[in-house]
Design an enzyme around this catalytic site. Sequence first.
Site, PDB file in Angstrom:
ATOM      1  N   GLU A 155      -4.897   2.547  31.307  1.00 59.63           N
ATOM      2  CA  GLU A 155      -5.184   3.689  30.439  1.00 59.63           C
ATOM      3  C   GLU A 155      -3.863   4.336  30.045  1.00 59.63           C
ATOM      4  O   GLU A 155      -3.332   5.177  30.765  1.00 59.63           O
ATOM      5  CB  GLU A 155      -6.091   4.717  31.119  1.00 59.63           C
ATOM      6  N   GLU A 183     -11.131   4.580  38.757  1.00 58.22           N
ATOM      7  CA  GLU A 183     -10.286   5.646  39.308  1.00 58.22           C
ATOM      8  C   GLU A 183     -10.878   6.197  40.604  1.00 58.22           C
ATOM      9  O   GLU A 183     -10.934   7.413  40.819  1.00 58.22           O
ATOM     10  CB  GLU A 183     -10.090   6.763  38.268  1.00 58.22           C
TER      11      GLU A 183
END
Length: 630
Positions: A265, A185
């Site tokens: 995710e 991320e």
Amino acid sequence: TSWKVTFFSFFFLYKFRPTPILVSGGRSFSIDYKHNCFLKDAKPFQYISGSIHYSRIPRYYWKDRLVKMYMAGLNAIQVYVPWNFHEAVQGVFNFTGDRDLEHFLDLANQTGLLVILRPGPYICAEWEMGGLPAWLLQKPNIILRSADTDYVQAVSNWFAVLLPKIKPWLYVNGGNIITVQVENEYGSYFACDYNYMRHLRTLFRLFLGEDTVLFTTDGNTDREMTCGSLEGLYATVDFGTNNNVTEAFKRQRRFEPRGPLVNSEFYTGWLDHWGDQHAVVDAQKVSRVLAEMLSMGANVNMYVSLNILITSSRICLYFFLLFRSVVTSYDYDAPLSEAGDPTEKLVAIRDVIKDIPSGPMPPPTPKFAYGFVNLKKVGNVSSLLNTLSPLGPVESQYPLTFEEMKQYYGYMLYRTTLPRDLSQPTPLISPLNGVHDRAYVSVNGVFQGLLERDTALVTNISGRQGDTVDVLVENMGRVNFGSKINDYKGLLSHLILGKDVLTDWKIYPLDIDGAIAGGWPHSDSQKYFPAPEKEPSLGPVFYMGTLQPNGLAWDTFLRLNEWTKGQVWINGVNLGRYWPARGPQQTLYVPGPLLSTVLPNYITVLELEGAPAHQRVLFMDRHQLSKSLE
């Protein structure tokens, strides 16, 4: 530059190291851009995965949790590698016991689960400093997650150890790792440093080969996808049940026009902070969105598929406007419970997947309510410094941080004296919000109040000139997400008492984990147990007790009803923090393998503020993750 020299020395070592023997038979894993899918052994492949964190589960239960995930219909797992879990001390690497990553990969392989590996170096994961080791902060101006020379060299050193261990476990080499994530991320981080990402890409290619499928994961925004993606790394997206699936995958398509759809995710739940309500995500909502993604041919990793235990004092946290610490239990309202038991959400997910292996789901681990255990006072922290800080204090005119003292976790005690008589309560102030994270203040061993980062910057104390002032500072865990991950601990600035700046400190690094792991205080129990006190003690005090064996070593849950805030160890293992008044978590999970069936089980409690008069704890047969009994 120095990191370039180090990098090329790694290249030389890598070039001439023995290469693993490749398995014949044409094993391969790749991306088919023409048909928008993965190819496994030249055939279209869709993975349905769940995240599992080996670093948060006792090794004894690894196989049990993996089999339950496999029997739920998953064909893959997603695995983080926390750097600070394996290199807590710079240059000292630990891959043994509960840190034996290769054994975990082997168990997954035996179970029939493929692996999506996320080795960082930054992982987030609500883990201390996002997995980065705190010793990086020895460089005061280091810019983490960037091309900063010191940071890049440390990463290169780490990957030179980790990635060669990983290579034999790649699917093409006969293992089960099908894809490997680069960073994590990264688009949500302020640096947006493409040179850093290019360096990581080079390291991964160097150690894992040109054919390994490397990918990035970023949040569902254009900014995050732009800063987090890089040519040569397949860009994937993450999002939860409240997002529009079609719109989210359209965003991935803007960065990857061809190739498989991937939600790396998919949030089956959410984390808890101290003071929050326990997070819950509706099971039917999870199953409906999962079904929608799978019907589109998307590859999905559920984060997390398994609730997990933190057996460490290094609880981690998020940083938004205020410092907010995450509770001990990484429960996440996940499909497998904190103790690894199937939940209603798991059943709903199995109904969506449908292609379930034959055979029964392993049963829940047995639970037992061992009942009440009475504890006795050992002593307050200030009176135990010979045991807890055997090397003695460091003297300094001004406070030093944890990092300057090279103690990165736990607690440290700062001692000075009152500069003048204080007949009336006088404000002790942290003027620059410099207490990281909570400080417990005593004068001559008598608890007088506390300071807390962001929320309690003043407390009042009194006493006479020359009285001993002890400030016990608790590290509640470093920020794990956002721009503030370079989170220094201890007293970061002066403390001001009325009009005086406090100086001439004696600073005691406390090795509480080490002392308790070595058998203290039970090994010295004859020294303790003064006459019972009519009033319970206030401030940081140790208590001890014994759970007598009964022939069972079953999972159980420890409740500290009416205790205020502190930490618990059982048989030398740090279970984590309790804070029932703030909540939501009310119990600590105790895995059965920690308990002995034949020897006394030693319980040690550090109560930081005030114990109840009854001084007992309760072992229950179910968890309580909110203030109302579940």
